[in-house]
Write a protein that holds these residues in place. Structure first.
Motif, PDB file in Angstrom:
ATOM      1  N   THR A 272      35.787  44.447  49.705  1.00 52.19           N
ATOM      2  CA  THR A 272      35.392  43.179  49.414  1.00 52.19           C
ATOM      3  C   THR A 272      35.253  42.853  47.946  1.00 52.19           C
ATOM      4  O   THR A 272      35.498  41.648  47.587  1.00 52.19           O
ATOM      5  N   VAL A 273      35.130  43.603  47.122  1.00 50.84           N
ATOM      6  CA  VAL A 273      35.495  43.489  45.629  1.00 50.84           C
ATOM      7  C   VAL A 273      36.901  43.123  45.494  1.00 50.84           C
ATOM      8  O   VAL A 273      37.388  42.080  44.514  1.00 50.84           O
ATOM      9  N   PHE A 274      37.878  43.484  46.188  1.00 54.03           N
ATOM     10  CA  PHE A 274      39.169  43.182  46.005  1.00 54.03           C
ATOM     11  C   PHE A 274      39.476  41.892  46.352  1.00 54.03           C
ATOM     12  O   PHE A 274      40.188  41.092  45.764  1.00 54.03           O
ATOM     13  N   VAL A 275      38.699  41.426  47.568  1.00 53.46           N
ATOM     14  CA  VAL A 275      39.103  40.213  48.050  1.00 53.46           C
ATOM     15  C   VAL A 275      38.137  39.060  47.062  1.00 53.46           C
ATOM     16  O   VAL A 275      39.076  38.159  46.709  1.00 53.46           O
ATOM     17  N   LYS A 276      37.465  39.550  46.213  1.00 54.46           N
ATOM     18  CA  LYS A 276      36.740  38.578  45.412  1.00 54.46           C
ATOM     19  C   LYS A 276      37.514  38.490  44.056  1.00 54.46           C
ATOM     20  O   LYS A 276      37.839  37.433  43.651  1.00 54.46           O
ATOM     21  N   ILE A 277      38.315  39.700  43.739  1.00 55.78           N
ATOM     22  CA  ILE A 277      39.257  39.564  42.563  1.00 55.78           C
ATOM     23  C   ILE A 277      40.633  38.672  43.192  1.00 55.78           C
ATOM     24  O   ILE A 277      40.940  37.886  42.254  1.00 55.78           O
ATOM     25  N   SER A 278      40.641  38.824  44.278  1.00 57.03           N
ATOM     26  CA  SER A 278      41.899  38.072  44.970  1.00 57.03           C
ATOM     27  C   SER A 278      41.407  36.514  44.736  1.00 57.03           C
ATOM     28  O   SER A 278      42.494  35.502  44.738  1.00 57.03           O
ATOM     29  N   ILE A 279      40.478  35.965  44.956  1.00 55.95           N
ATOM     30  CA  ILE A 279      39.981  34.735  45.016  1.00 55.95           C
ATOM     31  C   ILE A 279      40.158  34.086  43.586  1.00 55.95           C
ATOM     32  O   ILE A 279      40.492  33.044  43.392  1.00 55.95           O
ATOM     33  N   TYR A 280      39.711  35.049  42.519  1.00 57.20           N
ATOM     34  CA  TYR A 280      39.851  34.354  41.270  1.00 57.20           C
ATOM     35  C   TYR A 280      41.492  34.498  40.775  1.00 57.20           C
ATOM     36  O   TYR A 280      42.057  33.412  39.953  1.00 57.20           O
ATOM     37  N   ILE A 281      42.418  35.160  41.396  1.00 56.52           N
ATOM     38  CA  ILE A 281      43.724  35.178  41.050  1.00 56.52           C
ATOM     39  C   ILE A 281      44.334  33.934  41.850  1.00 56.52           C
ATOM     40  O   ILE A 281      44.952  33.187  41.332  1.00 56.52           O
ATOM     41  N   GLN A 282      43.845  33.510  42.854  1.00 59.83           N
ATOM     42  CA  GLN A 282      44.159  32.330  43.656  1.00 59.83           C
ATOM     43  C   GLN A 282      43.959  31.320  42.980  1.00 59.83           C
ATOM     44  O   GLN A 282      44.687  30.178  42.901  1.00 59.83           O
ATOM     45  N   VAL A 283      42.546  31.180  42.473  1.00 64.38           N
ATOM     46  CA  VAL A 283      42.260  29.813  41.707  1.00 64.38           C
ATOM     47  C   VAL A 283      42.991  29.767  40.546  1.00 64.38           C
ATOM     48  O   VAL A 283      43.281  28.536  40.048  1.00 64.38           O
ATOM     49  N   LEU A 284      43.164  30.982  39.830  1.00 63.77           N
ATOM     50  CA  LEU A 284      43.933  30.588  38.610  1.00 63.77           C
ATOM     51  C   LEU A 284      45.422  30.323  38.775  1.00 63.77           C
ATOM     52  O   LEU A 284      45.985  29.326  38.042  1.00 63.77           O
ATOM     53  N   SER A 285      46.173  30.803  39.806  1.00 61.93           N
ATOM     54  CA  SER A 285      47.465  30.619  40.256  1.00 61.93           C
ATOM     55  C   SER A 285      47.466  29.114  40.494  1.00 61.93           C
ATOM     56  O   SER A 285      48.393  28.324  40.148  1.00 61.93           O
ATOM     57  N   LEU A 286      46.401  28.542  41.170  1.00 64.67           N
ATOM     58  CA  LEU A 286      46.430  26.840  41.587  1.00 64.67           C
ATOM     59  C   LEU A 286      46.449  26.219  40.187  1.00 64.67           C
ATOM     60  O   LEU A 286      47.223  25.097  40.249  1.00 64.67           O
ATOM     61  N   ALA A 287      45.465  26.866  39.164  1.00 60.88           N
ATOM     62  CA  ALA A 287      45.388  25.871  38.211  1.00 60.88           C
ATOM     63  C   ALA A 287      46.613  25.689  37.091  1.00 60.88           C
ATOM     64  O   ALA A 287      47.091  24.718  36.803  1.00 60.88           O
ATOM     65  N   VAL A 288      47.541  26.946  37.301  1.00 66.63           N
ATOM     66  CA  VAL A 288      48.642  27.027  36.670  1.00 66.63           C
ATOM     67  C   VAL A 288      49.915  26.047  37.263  1.00 66.63           C
ATOM     68  O   VAL A 288      50.493  25.229  36.854  1.00 66.63           O
ATOM     69  N   GLY A 302      51.706  36.780  40.469  1.00 68.63           N
ATOM     70  CA  GLY A 302      51.830  38.041  39.927  1.00 68.63           C
ATOM     71  C   GLY A 302      51.736  37.992  38.592  1.00 68.63           C
ATOM     72  O   GLY A 302      50.905  38.799  37.822  1.00 68.63           O
ATOM     73  N   PRO A 303      52.139  37.035  37.618  1.00 66.86           N
ATOM     74  CA  PRO A 303      51.965  37.219  36.216  1.00 66.86           C
ATOM     75  C   PRO A 303      50.374  36.897  35.954  1.00 66.86           C
ATOM     76  O   PRO A 303      49.708  37.663  34.821  1.00 66.86           O
ATOM     77  N   VAL A 304      49.580  36.088  36.937  1.00 68.30           N
ATOM     78  CA  VAL A 304      48.034  35.990  36.435  1.00 68.30           C
ATOM     79  C   VAL A 304      47.322  37.175  36.805  1.00 68.30           C
ATOM     80  O   VAL A 304      46.541  37.366  36.063  1.00 68.30           O
ATOM     81  N   SER A 305      47.946  38.017  37.935  1.00 68.94           N
ATOM     82  CA  SER A 305      47.195  39.266  37.999  1.00 68.94           C
ATOM     83  C   SER A 305      47.422  40.271  36.836  1.00 68.94           C
ATOM     84  O   SER A 305      46.567  41.076  36.330  1.00 68.94           O
TER      85      SER A 305
END
Length: 360
Positions: A272-288, A302-305
């Motif tokens: 579940t922690v991995f899921v939370k980290i992936s949420i922030y990767i997703q929102v940052l990728s959308l911002a870019v 990928g670059p965001v991660s």
């Protein structure tokens, strides 16, 4: 790129997961330091502080159905909107770096102490990237799959640890106003992370009913964990532990052959922690994606991660700094979860349609 769809139940799971899976570690420490045995009151006050913010974000998101707030900001005001998007991008990058560094510390301390943190960090970043690259729909399915299991484990703790709990460790009549106020602020610092949702799951997915249920569920589970820590260890001892939740599950003894239940519980929680980290990767990728035309969110993940991994080493030299961040987080989130949403609510008003007066 169109907005991906998530169901109301998935929003409930995402809301509760965001505030629980990392928030169960460091905020309770500073809450117990501030309010002692009355630290649990902080969650009640914290949810009352966070609830109006959810309503404000709902009213804002409802004005622009099926449009994430990044897109709204960039389309409505190309210059000022991009500045606000960059401000939120900095916040979410900071939270992403925090969670990656947190995960690296957990793995290195509890599971793989001999493994270099660079290797552990790369594994964490790559695993979260594969979860985030297919968008919020895939992340929501993972939350819907694994979070109910974690919920059942937390709800089972009072039954498994009932014999070791001492009700004398909590006195509801003891009242420390200053300590309770500090405890509420620390709780708000964690609960307010829920503001990430309207950026990836806008209205009609972002509805008060789903968000309030998820907020209440996540806060309830946090309260159960905190109360169990107080009942089993007492406020003085519990506040001295580096990792009270882990020490709590280490107390579980069913039989002589089932005394290592911490490992399967850790396995479920870490997913579940991995899921939370992936949420922030997703929102940052959308911002870019919204800021730079021609760059897709999938390619940016990928670059965001990797950027989040580098920033986790840059921002936090050791895991001890994560506890200190829990003291500072309420002030940071006051700016991003209260002042900025209020500004956007007053600024992003729908344009009134011109009234046509028929000729006489």
């Amino acid at each position: 790129m169109g907005v991906q769809k998530v169901s109301g139940m998935q929003v409930v799971m995402l809301s509760a997961l965001i505030i629980l899976v990392v928030g169960l570690k460091h905020p309770p420490l500073v809450m117990m330091e501030a309010a002692g045995e009355g630290a649990w009151v902080g969650y009640i006050a914290g949810i009352l502080i966070t609830a109006p913010i959810v309503w404000l974000l709902y009213r804002l998101s409802k004005r622009f159905p099926n449009e994430d707030l990044f897109r709204v900001l960039v389309n409505r005001a190309p210059l000022v909107g991009r500045v606000v998007v960059l401000m939120y991008l900095v916040l979410f990058l900071f939270l992403l770096a925090h969670d990656i560094r947190f995960m690296i510390g957990v793995i290195n301390i509890l599971l793989l102490p001999s493994t270099p943190i660079e290797v552990t960090g790369l594994v964490v970043a790559v695993a979260a990237y594969y979860a985030a690259r297919d968008g919020v729909e895939a992340v929501a399915r993972l939350a819907q799959l694994f979070f109910p299991v974690l919920t059942l484990l937390v709800l089972a703790l009072p039954l498994l640890l009932g014999a070791q709990a001492d009700i004398r460790n909590i006195d509801p009549l003891v009242w420390n106003m200053t300590g309770h106020i500090k405890s509420a602020l620390y709780a708000f610092g964690g609960l307010s992370e829920i503001i990430v949702l309207p950026f990836i799951a806008p209205y009609p997915a972002f509805r008060p009913r789903s968000i309030y249920i998820g907020l209440s569920l996540g806060t309830l589970l946090l309260g159960i964990l905190l109360t169990e820590e107080l009942l089993v260890f007492g406020p003085e001892l519990a506040s001295l532990f580096i990792d009270p939740p882990y020490m709590l599950i280490r107390q579980i003894r069913i039989t002589d052959f089932l005394d290592r239940l911490d490992l399967p519980i850790l396995a479920v929680w870490m997913v579940t922690v991995f899921v939370k980290i992936s949420i922030y990767i997703q929102v940052l990728s959308l911002a870019v994606h919204r800021l730079v035309h021609g760059v897709s969110a999938r390619l940016a993940s990928g670059p965001v991660s990797l950027l989040g991994l580098v920033c986790s080493y840059w921002f936090f030299e050791s895991s001890n700094q994560l506890v200190e961040l829990a003291r500072f987080r309420p002030y940071l989130m006051f700016v991003y979860a209260v002042l900025l949403p209020l500004f956007l609510f007053l600024w992003l008003r729908t344009k009134r349609k011109s009234i046509l007066i028929p000729p006489r």
